[in-house]
Design a protein around this motif. Structure first.
Motif, PDB file in Angstrom:
ATOM      1  N   LEU A 204     -10.111  -0.125  -9.789  1.00 33.47           N
ATOM      2  CA  LEU A 204      -9.957   1.118  -9.037  1.00 33.47           C
ATOM      3  C   LEU A 204     -10.908   1.188  -7.851  1.00 33.47           C
ATOM      4  O   LEU A 204     -10.630   1.862  -6.869  1.00 33.47           O
ATOM      5  N   ALA A 205     -12.017   0.479  -7.930  1.00 37.72           N
ATOM      6  CA  ALA A 205     -12.998   0.520  -6.853  1.00 37.72           C
ATOM      7  C   ALA A 205     -12.530  -0.213  -5.603  1.00 37.72           C
ATOM      8  O   ALA A 205     -13.151  -0.109  -4.553  1.00 37.72           O
ATOM      9  N   ASP A 206     -11.446  -0.943  -5.691  1.00 40.95           N
ATOM     10  CA  ASP A 206     -10.952  -1.730  -4.563  1.00 40.95           C
ATOM     11  C   ASP A 206     -10.143  -0.840  -3.628  1.00 40.95           C
ATOM     12  O   ASP A 206      -8.922  -0.906  -3.558  1.00 40.95           O
ATOM     13  N   ILE A 207     -10.837   0.014  -2.891  1.00 36.98           N
ATOM     14  CA  ILE A 207     -10.191   1.014  -2.045  1.00 36.98           C
ATOM     15  C   ILE A 207      -9.364   0.368  -0.935  1.00 36.98           C
ATOM     16  O   ILE A 207      -8.265   0.821  -0.631  1.00 36.98           O
ATOM     17  N   GLY A 208      -9.870  -0.674  -0.330  1.00 36.82           N
ATOM     18  CA  GLY A 208      -9.141  -1.331   0.756  1.00 36.82           C
ATOM     19  C   GLY A 208      -7.768  -1.798   0.309  1.00 36.82           C
ATOM     20  O   GLY A 208      -6.768  -1.602   0.997  1.00 36.82           O
ATOM     21  N   ALA A 209      -7.717  -2.392  -0.866  1.00 36.68           N
ATOM     22  CA  ALA A 209      -6.432  -2.854  -1.394  1.00 36.68           C
ATOM     23  C   ALA A 209      -5.531  -1.670  -1.723  1.00 36.68           C
ATOM     24  O   ALA A 209      -4.314  -1.737  -1.519  1.00 36.68           O
ATOM     25  N   ALA A 210      -6.101  -0.588  -2.223  1.00 35.28           N
ATOM     26  CA  ALA A 210      -5.303   0.602  -2.527  1.00 35.28           C
ATOM     27  C   ALA A 210      -4.680   1.173  -1.256  1.00 35.28           C
ATOM     28  O   ALA A 210      -3.518   1.587  -1.256  1.00 35.28           O
ATOM     29  N   VAL A 211      -5.441   1.167  -0.177  1.00 35.10           N
ATOM     30  CA  VAL A 211      -4.907   1.638   1.103  1.00 35.10           C
ATOM     31  C   VAL A 211      -3.792   0.715   1.568  1.00 35.10           C
ATOM     32  O   VAL A 211      -2.743   1.171   2.027  1.00 35.10           O
ATOM     33  N   ASP A 212      -3.993  -0.580   1.433  1.00 33.52           N
ATOM     34  CA  ASP A 212      -2.950  -1.538   1.796  1.00 33.52           C
ATOM     35  C   ASP A 212      -1.675  -1.291   0.998  1.00 33.52           C
ATOM     36  O   ASP A 212      -0.572  -1.347   1.536  1.00 33.52           O
ATOM     37  N   ASP A 213      -1.824  -1.015  -0.296  1.00 30.67           N
ATOM     38  CA  ASP A 213      -0.659  -0.724  -1.131  1.00 30.67           C
ATOM     39  C   ASP A 213       0.058   0.530  -0.650  1.00 30.67           C
ATOM     40  O   ASP A 213       1.289   0.565  -0.589  1.00 30.67           O
ATOM     41  N   ALA A 214      -0.707   1.560  -0.320  1.00 30.84           N
ATOM     42  CA  ALA A 214      -0.107   2.811   0.162  1.00 30.84           C
ATOM     43  C   ALA A 214       0.648   2.579   1.466  1.00 30.84           C
ATOM     44  O   ALA A 214       1.754   3.082   1.665  1.00 30.84           O
ATOM     45  N   VAL A 215       0.067   1.800   2.355  1.00 34.13           N
ATOM     46  CA  VAL A 215       0.726   1.491   3.625  1.00 34.13           C
ATOM     47  C   VAL A 215       2.008   0.700   3.369  1.00 34.13           C
ATOM     48  O   VAL A 215       3.043   0.960   3.987  1.00 34.13           O
ATOM     49  N   SER A 216       1.965  -0.244   2.443  1.00 30.13           N
ATOM     50  CA  SER A 216       3.165  -1.018   2.109  1.00 30.13           C
ATOM     51  C   SER A 216       4.265  -0.120   1.565  1.00 30.13           C
ATOM     52  O   SER A 216       5.434  -0.276   1.917  1.00 30.13           O
ATOM     53  N   LEU A 217       3.890   0.821   0.702  1.00 27.09           N
ATOM     54  CA  LEU A 217       4.879   1.754   0.178  1.00 27.09           C
ATOM     55  C   LEU A 217       5.473   2.603   1.294  1.00 27.09           C
ATOM     56  O   LEU A 217       6.679   2.831   1.346  1.00 27.09           O
ATOM     57  N   TRP A 218       4.608   3.075   2.189  1.00 30.07           N
ATOM     58  CA  TRP A 218       5.103   3.886   3.305  1.00 30.07           C
ATOM     59  C   TRP A 218       6.065   3.075   4.171  1.00 30.07           C
ATOM     60  O   TRP A 218       7.110   3.552   4.570  1.00 30.07           O
ATOM     61  N   ARG A 219       5.720   1.821   4.431  1.00 26.22           N
ATOM     62  CA  ARG A 219       6.611   0.963   5.220  1.00 26.22           C
ATOM     63  C   ARG A 219       7.935   0.769   4.506  1.00 26.22           C
ATOM     64  O   ARG A 219       8.989   0.712   5.135  1.00 26.22           O
ATOM     65  N   GLU A 220       7.881   0.653   3.183  1.00 17.90           N
ATOM     66  CA  GLU A 220       9.123   0.504   2.425  1.00 17.90           C
ATOM     67  C   GLU A 220      10.003   1.734   2.613  1.00 17.90           C
ATOM     68  O   GLU A 220      11.203   1.629   2.843  1.00 17.90           O
ATOM     69  N   PHE A 221       9.395   2.919   2.533  1.00 18.43           N
ATOM     70  CA  PHE A 221      10.165   4.151   2.714  1.00 18.43           C
ATOM     71  C   PHE A 221      10.681   4.280   4.140  1.00 18.43           C
ATOM     72  O   PHE A 221      11.830   4.589   4.360  1.00 18.43           O
ATOM     73  N   THR A 222       9.808   4.061   5.118  1.00 18.23           N
ATOM     74  CA  THR A 222      10.220   4.257   6.502  1.00 18.23           C
ATOM     75  C   THR A 222      10.981   3.059   7.042  1.00 18.23           C
ATOM     76  O   THR A 222      11.712   3.190   8.012  1.00 18.23           O
ATOM     77  N   GLY A 223      10.799   1.902   6.421  1.00  8.41           N
ATOM     78  CA  GLY A 223      11.535   0.716   6.837  1.00  8.41           C
ATOM     79  C   GLY A 223      12.921   0.656   6.230  1.00  8.41           C
ATOM     80  O   GLY A 223      13.735  -0.151   6.609  1.00  8.41           O
ATOM     81  N   HIS A 224      13.158   1.533   5.264  1.00  8.21           N
ATOM     82  CA  HIS A 224      14.479   1.688   4.669  1.00  8.21           C
ATOM     83  C   HIS A 224      14.934   0.454   3.894  1.00  8.21           C
ATOM     84  O   HIS A 224      16.119   0.226   3.749  1.00  8.21           O
ATOM     85  N   ASP A 225      13.984  -0.317   3.379  1.00 10.04           N
ATOM     86  CA  ASP A 225      14.318  -1.474   2.559  1.00 10.04           C
ATOM     87  C   ASP A 225      13.935  -1.157   1.121  1.00 10.04           C
ATOM     88  O   ASP A 225      12.810  -1.359   0.701  1.00 10.04           O
ATOM     89  N   TYR A 226      14.879  -0.632   0.349  1.00  8.05           N
ATOM     90  CA  TYR A 226      14.589  -0.192  -1.009  1.00  8.05           C
ATOM     91  C   TYR A 226      14.906  -1.263  -2.049  1.00  8.05           C
ATOM     92  O   TYR A 226      14.555  -1.109  -3.205  1.00  8.05           O
ATOM     93  N   GLY A 227      15.605  -2.301  -1.635  1.00  6.66           N
ATOM     94  CA  GLY A 227      15.921  -3.391  -2.551  1.00  6.66           C
ATOM     95  C   GLY A 227      16.684  -2.919  -3.774  1.00  6.66           C
ATOM     96  O   GLY A 227      17.564  -2.063  -3.695  1.00  6.66           O
ATOM     97  N   ASP A 228      16.303  -3.460  -4.923  1.00  8.15           N
ATOM     98  CA  ASP A 228      16.968  -3.125  -6.190  1.00  8.15           C
ATOM     99  C   ASP A 228      16.730  -1.683  -6.622  1.00  8.15           C
ATOM    100  O   ASP A 228      17.422  -1.180  -7.492  1.00  8.15           O
ATOM    101  N   ASN A 229      15.739  -1.025  -6.019  1.00 12.23           N
ATOM    102  CA  ASN A 229      15.409   0.353  -6.390  1.00 12.23           C
ATOM    103  C   ASN A 229      16.267   1.386  -5.673  1.00 12.23           C
ATOM    104  O   ASN A 229      16.142   2.574  -5.951  1.00 12.23           O
TER     105      ASN A 229
END
Length: 93
Positions: free
Chosen positions: A50-75
């Motif tokens: 949990l202390a790995d804040i930089g990676a958590a931010v990267d994950d959040a950005v990736s999720l946002w890109r998935e939503f705004t990039g409109h690539d939902y894949g199997d989901n």
């Protein structure tokens, strides 16, 4: 309440736009949190400290890109269902 058939006839992108607009209007952070919470995570994300804040931010950005990039894949079917459910309960614009 909006008719299911009307919502189901819309594209996923149209559903996303309407659901996001409604959630922003209502300031419904729970809606966005629910979407992020139900997306699958990579195994390395689950093991990360949990202390790995930089990676958590990267994950959040990736999720946002998935939503705004409109690539939902199997989901996509699950995400469409969440958008339709939200709009049905909260009114579509």
């Amino acid at each position: 309440m909006t008719d299911f058939a009307e919502l189901d006839a819309l594209s996923t992108e149209q559903l996303r736009e309407r659901a996001f607009a409604k959630a922003r209007e209502e300031r419904d952070l729970g809606f966005f949190w629910d979407l992020f919470r139900h997306l699958p995570t990579a195994p390395e994300t689950e093991e990360r400290e949990l202390a790995d804040i930089g990676a958590a931010v990267d994950d959040a950005v990736s999720l946002w890109r998935e939503f705004t990039g409109h690539d939902y894949g199997d989901n996509e079917p699950l995400i469409r269902a969440r958008f339709i459910d939200y709009l049905s309960k909260n009114g579509a614009e």
